[in-house]
Write an enzyme that holds these catalytic residues in place. Sequence first.
Site, PDB file in Angstrom:
ATOM      1  N   CYS A 155       0.874  -1.164   0.000  1.00  0.00           N
ATOM      2  CA  CYS A 155       0.000   0.000   0.000  1.00  0.00           C
ATOM      3  C   CYS A 155       0.911   1.213   0.000  1.00  0.00           C
ATOM      4  CB  CYS A 155      -0.908   0.003   1.228  1.00  0.00           C
ATOM      5  SG  CYS A 155      -1.994   1.446   1.300  1.00  0.00           S
ATOM      6  N   GLU A 163      -3.368   1.188  -6.202  1.00  0.00           N
ATOM      7  CA  GLU A 163      -2.352   0.201  -6.565  1.00  0.00           C
ATOM      8  C   GLU A 163      -2.050   0.377  -8.051  1.00  0.00           C
ATOM      9  OE1 GLU A 163      -0.551  -1.347  -4.714  1.00  0.00           O
ATOM     10  OE2 GLU A 163      -1.591  -1.915  -2.871  1.00  0.00           O
TER      11      GLU A 163
END
Length: 240
Positions: free
Chosen positions: A2, A115
Amino acid sequence: MCGRYVVSQNADDLAEEFGVDRIDVRERLEPDWNVAPSKQVYAVVTRPDRGAAEEDEPRRRLTTVRWGLVPSWAKDPSIGNRLINARVETAAEKPAFRRAFAARRCLVPAEGFYEWRGEKKGKKQPFFIHPRDGMLAMAGLYEIWRDPTRSDDDPEAFRWTMVILTTDAVDELGEIHDRMPMLVEQERWQAWLDPDNSDSSELMDLLAPAVPGVLDVYPVSTEVNKATNNGPHLLEPVEL
């Protein structure tokens, strides 16, 4: 991993969302649609008040921490630049994370996270991943690092930092990136934040991966790739 996420809600809204007893921040943060490592971010923790009696109950509070964990034993705080994510599979044993995993766990509020898909040498395509309703409570660990160059009464003497726990990505998310953040469902917040709970097996059972079906995923502008770009327009879907 992340590496970026979104928090546009203010401290009061987050306090209500996460049922905190106290907003404990030195300064309130601006809405951020491109939260990047090293920034100050909001986190939810459970701690006793400073100077509280031993029998007093710890209270849930909203505070600010820097994204990038600096272990309490670190000689150089720059180590935090590398410790933005921790693999949940090994966090309870790794020297950098095990003390925090045992006693200093937090929730990291997010409206969603980004992402990327694509080769490192090419232009990577960002995707925004977010819940259909409400906020995400990403599982995090926090530490308090004492800066030996500062006096105790210096507001910067104690540096609060955090790291986000990640796991293997599955299904559609795994096609974008091989790691994703771990989440804590609302009914498990209290147990996860409890500083007296150090049973690693029990704590692991409180975590859940981010999964398709609960989350929506869509491509967004490559403007997200530059950390200095910001604004709600970053969340607008794009055609591939």
